[in-house]
Design an enzyme around this catalytic site. Structure first.
Site, PDB file in Angstrom:
ATOM      1  N   GLU A  18       6.285 -27.651 -15.015  1.00  0.00           N
ATOM      2  CA  GLU A  18       6.129 -26.232 -15.369  1.00  0.00           C
ATOM      3  C   GLU A  18       4.659 -26.058 -15.713  1.00  0.00           C
ATOM      4  OE1 GLU A  18       8.426 -23.991 -15.283  1.00  0.00           O
ATOM      5  OE2 GLU A  18      10.357 -24.918 -15.714  1.00  0.00           O
ATOM      6  N   GLY A  53       2.703 -27.985 -18.919  1.00  0.00           N
ATOM      7  CA  GLY A  53       1.301 -27.994 -19.330  1.00  0.00           C
ATOM      8  C   GLY A  53       0.445 -27.404 -18.231  1.00  0.00           C
ATOM      9  N   SER A  54      -0.809 -27.826 -18.186  1.00  0.00           N
ATOM     10  CA  SER A  54      -1.741 -27.238 -17.226  1.00  0.00           C
ATOM     11  C   SER A  54      -1.508 -27.780 -15.813  1.00  0.00           C
ATOM     12  CB  SER A  54      -3.166 -27.550 -17.661  1.00  0.00           C
ATOM     13  OG  SER A  54      -3.340 -28.949 -17.710  1.00  0.00           O
ATOM     14  N   THR A  55      -1.927 -27.014 -14.839  1.00  0.00           N
ATOM     15  CA  THR A  55      -1.813 -27.447 -13.446  1.00  0.00           C
ATOM     16  C   THR A  55      -2.640 -28.706 -13.221  1.00  0.00           C
ATOM     17  OG1 THR A  55      -1.343 -25.211 -12.699  1.00  0.00           O
ATOM     18  CG2 THR A  55      -2.279 -26.713 -11.067  1.00  0.00           C
ATOM     19  N   CYS A 107       2.207 -19.036 -20.800  1.00  0.00           N
ATOM     20  CA  CYS A 107       1.984 -19.396 -19.388  1.00  0.00           C
ATOM     21  C   CYS A 107       2.280 -18.226 -18.457  1.00  0.00           C
ATOM     22  CB  CYS A 107       2.852 -20.584 -19.025  1.00  0.00           C
ATOM     23  SG  CYS A 107       4.550 -20.384 -19.561  1.00  0.00           S
ATOM     24  N   GLU A 135      -6.915 -19.012 -15.543  1.00  0.00           N
ATOM     25  CA  GLU A 135      -6.005 -18.873 -16.668  1.00  0.00           C
ATOM     26  C   GLU A 135      -6.843 -18.982 -17.947  1.00  0.00           C
ATOM     27  OE1 GLU A 135      -3.220 -22.072 -17.401  1.00  0.00           O
ATOM     28  OE2 GLU A 135      -1.654 -20.609 -17.745  1.00  0.00           O
ATOM     29  N   GLY A 150      -0.705 -31.538 -14.535  1.00  0.00           N
ATOM     30  CA  GLY A 150       0.489 -31.656 -13.687  1.00  0.00           C
ATOM     31  C   GLY A 150       0.196 -32.457 -12.414  1.00  0.00           C
ATOM     32  N   LYS A 176       6.755 -36.824 -25.788  1.00  0.00           N
ATOM     33  CA  LYS A 176       5.352 -36.883 -26.233  1.00  0.00           C
ATOM     34  C   LYS A 176       4.896 -35.429 -26.381  1.00  0.00           C
ATOM     35  CE  LYS A 176       1.396 -36.659 -25.375  1.00  0.00           C
ATOM     36  NZ  LYS A 176       0.501 -35.676 -26.044  1.00  0.00           N
TER      37      LYS A 176
HETATM   38  P1  NAD Z   1      -2.281 -29.714 -21.127  1.00  0.00           P
HETATM   39  O1  NAD Z   1      -1.959 -29.909 -19.684  1.00  0.00           O
HETATM   40  O2  NAD Z   1      -3.659 -29.965 -21.566  1.00  0.00           O
HETATM   41  O3  NAD Z   1      -1.367 -30.670 -22.026  1.00  0.00           O
HETATM   42  C1  NAD Z   1       0.038 -30.655 -21.898  1.00  0.00           C
HETATM   43  C2  NAD Z   1       0.571 -31.998 -22.352  1.00  0.00           C
HETATM   44  O4  NAD Z   1       0.081 -33.004 -21.460  1.00  0.00           O
HETATM   45  C3  NAD Z   1       0.123 -32.416 -23.747  1.00  0.00           C
HETATM   46  O5  NAD Z   1       1.185 -33.082 -24.389  1.00  0.00           O
HETATM   47  C4  NAD Z   1      -0.993 -33.389 -23.467  1.00  0.00           C
HETATM   48  O6  NAD Z   1      -1.201 -34.353 -24.479  1.00  0.00           O
HETATM   49  C5  NAD Z   1      -0.505 -34.060 -22.198  1.00  0.00           C
HETATM   50  N1  NAD Z   1      -1.556 -34.671 -21.381  1.00  0.00           N
HETATM   51  C6  NAD Z   1      -2.855 -34.313 -21.268  1.00  0.00           C
HETATM   52  N2  NAD Z   1      -3.498 -35.143 -20.427  1.00  0.00           N
HETATM   53  C7  NAD Z   1      -2.582 -36.048 -19.996  1.00  0.00           C
HETATM   54  C8  NAD Z   1      -2.630 -37.152 -19.108  1.00  0.00           C
HETATM   55  N3  NAD Z   1      -3.750 -37.531 -18.495  1.00  0.00           N
HETATM   56  N4  NAD Z   1      -1.482 -37.832 -18.883  1.00  0.00           N
HETATM   57  C9  NAD Z   1      -0.322 -37.485 -19.476  1.00  0.00           C
HETATM   58  N5  NAD Z   1      -0.231 -36.455 -20.347  1.00  0.00           N
HETATM   59  C10 NAD Z   1      -1.340 -35.739 -20.595  1.00  0.00           C
HETATM   60  O7  NAD Z   1      -1.780 -28.254 -21.486  1.00  0.00           O
HETATM   61  P2  NAD Z   1      -1.870 -27.522 -22.889  1.00  0.00           P
HETATM   62  O8  NAD Z   1      -3.295 -27.165 -23.106  1.00  0.00           O
HETATM   63  O9  NAD Z   1      -1.141 -28.276 -23.943  1.00  0.00           O
HETATM   64  O10 NAD Z   1      -0.997 -26.210 -22.595  1.00  0.00           O
HETATM   65  C11 NAD Z   1      -1.501 -25.135 -21.926  1.00  0.00           C
HETATM   66  C12 NAD Z   1      -1.090 -25.166 -20.469  1.00  0.00           C
HETATM   67  O11 NAD Z   1       0.329 -25.294 -20.355  1.00  0.00           O
HETATM   68  C13 NAD Z   1      -1.422 -23.884 -19.758  1.00  0.00           C
HETATM   69  O12 NAD Z   1      -1.929 -24.165 -18.477  1.00  0.00           O
HETATM   70  C14 NAD Z   1      -0.080 -23.175 -19.636  1.00  0.00           C
HETATM   71  O13 NAD Z   1       0.020 -22.249 -18.601  1.00  0.00           O
HETATM   72  C15 NAD Z   1       0.841 -24.318 -19.454  1.00  0.00           C
HETATM   73  N6  NAD Z   1       2.199 -23.944 -19.829  1.00  0.00           N
HETATM   74  C16 NAD Z   1       3.122 -23.754 -18.861  1.00  0.00           C
HETATM   75  C17 NAD Z   1       4.409 -23.363 -19.186  1.00  0.00           C
HETATM   76  C18 NAD Z   1       5.467 -23.164 -18.132  1.00  0.00           C
HETATM   77  O14 NAD Z   1       6.638 -23.159 -18.482  1.00  0.00           O
HETATM   78  N7  NAD Z   1       5.119 -23.017 -16.890  1.00  0.00           N
HETATM   79  C19 NAD Z   1       4.744 -23.175 -20.518  1.00  0.00           C
HETATM   80  C20 NAD Z   1       3.774 -23.370 -21.488  1.00  0.00           C
HETATM   81  C21 NAD Z   1       2.505 -23.765 -21.126  1.00  0.00           C
END
Ligand code: NAD
Length: 499
Positions: free
Chosen positions: A268, A245-247, A302, A402, A250, A192
């Site tokens: 991550e 994605g975001s903490t 990130c 962040e 996560g 996804k």
């Molecule tokens: P996000 O957490 O908003 O979204 C990430 C993914 O999660 C997307 O596919 C989104 O559709 C999905 N998502 C959102 N809400 C959800 C839910 N309730 N249930 C299941 N899935 C859901 O993050 P973003 O805005 O896409 O990316 C930015 C964030 O990602 C930043 O915090 C960044 O630091 C982090 N990031 C971390 C790494 C790493 O390797 N540590 C790499 C890239 C980005």
């Protein structure tokens, strides 16, 4: 070889593309069951983007059923290792052969310069698939020590159906970090991608199928987090979620795992990485590392070096050097212009969030040295210039949150002890760096900074052989390297007794 393409060449190529916005399930492109679609303006100029299938629980069910059928039928894991390796190598080759197309799709979605999409994102995606392809016929199982009357095999077996949920900042690279080891280990995957950046995920799945991945081994469901990501993470027939994605999200993924089938989770997450510069450092090298480390990909990274922890006596000199490197090297421009080193932010709402965080920081007393303003508004796109705030303290919001934009917080220190305490005073632990000519101190600091990666006198250097991931609220589990295979497998003991 230097790429001699001009902006007009890229625009002409773009005019020939018809981006595909449907799910890829069971070896076929398919509409959402509801028939619904959604779209968003493209970051480079605000013009309408591609219509995407709006995935919901029913689409996830369909994709998981296909993935399960492929896994249970052993259509992939049951093949000879050499055959699986050959198919994945062919997949990597197809990604390279379609490099320009994939680079344009990534740029359309994310707003990053097409030269970066091609030279970094496409390249590292193909390299990632190849790295894990090459491992397939080199993985041995174990025979445990037992007495002569028994033989115990310790087998490393795939988990089953892996759900991968990925973000929008480096879609192709992060997809490869998950798809490479998960598929090489013999699993089936339902991916996804972020709702902002699905085009390359769909194309990657098509190319994987063309290379020979059997139907169901890689499925892509596009859609919003709440509508498609959540049902995937709550699904009773998914064995693992690999999430980047975001903490904040996560943490939700962990609760979904607990509320459903105790599926495994690898996370991550975010970062607020410190780059510590001592007065004895090579300040030119440090300035270049800070500027590229913080502003590359418009700060949407990130592990960006967003906190510059700098010995007070050299703060001013270093900031001047950072200003010069930024002006000279980090050209902000239209993503199809080959001269651009950084492009647009992902969407208008995100740009507004970045600008409001900057305004809130200034209200708290953050002192702007340069930049951090909306620019190129006349294009209709979402551009913010690289900017630096100085004389910060680590409790100010620009130093704690962040921002995910091109914003650097410079925090002065007077002693090594203070530098370390500032560096570690964060909920995150993704990356960090230390710049000094004193190698004893470099070693002490690199051991003491609590982060998954610490660089010495450089920033953001890596290759596929090194694991990547975080400590603390930056998550757990590692992408990249041979170790990434482990999280997509489990150990199974087979004990045979003789006589
Ligand atoms: P996000 O957490 O908003 O979204 C990430 C993914 O999660 C997307 O596919 C989104 O559709 C999905 N998502 C959102 N809400 C959800 C839910 N309730 N249930 C299941 N899935 C859901 O993050 P973003 O805005 O896409 O990316 C930015 C964030 O990602 C930043 O915090 C960044 O630091 C982090 N990031 C971390 C790494 C790493 O390797 N540590 C790499 C890239 C980005």
């Amino acid at each position: 070889m230097t790429d001699t393409r001009t902006r007009a060449d890229w625009e002409n190529l773009l005019a020939t593309l018809t981006p595909q916005g449907r799910h890829f399930i069971d070896g076929r492109l398919t509409d959402a069951i509801s028939g619904e679609t959604f779209s968003r303006p493209r970051p480079m100029d605000g013009k309408p983007g591609t219509a995407l299938a709006r995935g919901r629980a029913a689409d996830i069910d369909r994709a998981v059923a296909s993935a399960r059928k492929a896994f249970d039928g052993a259509v992939w894991r049951g093949k000879e290792p050499l055959e699986r390796k050959t198919i994945m190598l062919r997949w990597a080759a197809l990604i390279r052969a379609h490099g320009e197309e994939l680079a344009l799709l990534e740029t359309l979605d994310v707003g990053k310069p097409v030269t970066a999409s091609l030279g970094v994102d496409v390249r590292l995606c193909a390299d990632g698939i190849q790295f894990y392809a090459e491992m397939i016929d080199k993985l041995y199982d174990e025979i445990a020590p037992t007495g002569p009357k028994a033989r115990a095999l310790v087998r490393k077996v795939p988990l089953g159906v892996v759900g991968a949920i990925t973000p929008w900042n480096y879609p192709m690279i992060i997809d490869a970090w998950k798809l490479g080891p998960a598929i090489a280990a013999g699993n089936s995957v339902v991916l996804k991608p972020a709702e902002q950046s699905s085009l390359t995920a769909i194309r990657l799945a098509e190319l994987g199928f063309e290379a020979g991945l059997p139907a169901g081994v890689l499925n892509v469901v596009t859609g919003h987090g709440e509508e498609a990501g959540k049902p995937l993470a709550l699904h009773m027939d998914v064995d693992m979620i690999a999430f980047t994605g975001s903490t904040e999200v996560g943490k939700l993924i962990m609760t979904y795992a607990a509320q459903s089938n105790v599926k495994r989770v690898a996370l991550e997450l975010g970062g607020k990485s410190p780059l510590v510069v001592f007065a004895d450092a090579d300040l030119d090298a440090a300035a270049s590392a800070v500027a590229w480390g913080c502003f590359y990909n418009s700060g949407e990274t990130c592990h960006a070096s967003t906190r510059l922890v700098v010995e007070r006596s050299v703060q001013e000199a270093l900031i001047e050097k950072i200003r010069a490197v930024t002006a000279r090297e980090i050209t902000l421009g239209h993503p199809l212009d080959p001269a651009a080193q950084i492009g647009a932010l992902i969407e208008e709402g995100h740009m507004e969030k970045v600008l409001s965080m900057i305004a809130a920081g200034e209200n708290e007393g953050a002192k702007r040295a340069f930049g951090a303003e909306r620019v190129m508004a006349e294009t209709g796109g979402y551009y913010v210039s690289p900017g630096v705030f100085v004389d910060m303290t680590n409790d100010m919001s620009l130093a704690r949150q962040e921002i995910f934009g091109p914003v650097l917080a410079a925090i002065p220190f007077d002693t090594e002890e203070e530098a370390l305490s500032i560096a570690n005073d964060t909920i995150y632990g993704l990356a960090g760096a230390v710049f000094t000519r004193d190698m004893d101190r470099a070693h002490r600091m690199s051991e003491a900074i609590h982060a998954g990666t610490v660089w010495i006198n450089t920033y953001d250097m890596s290759n596929f052989a090194t694991p990547f991931g975080g400590f603390k609220q930056s998550g757990f589990g590692r992408d990249r390297s041979v170790h990434a295979i482990d999280k997509y497998c489990d150990y199974k003991t087979i004990w045979q007794q003789f006589g």
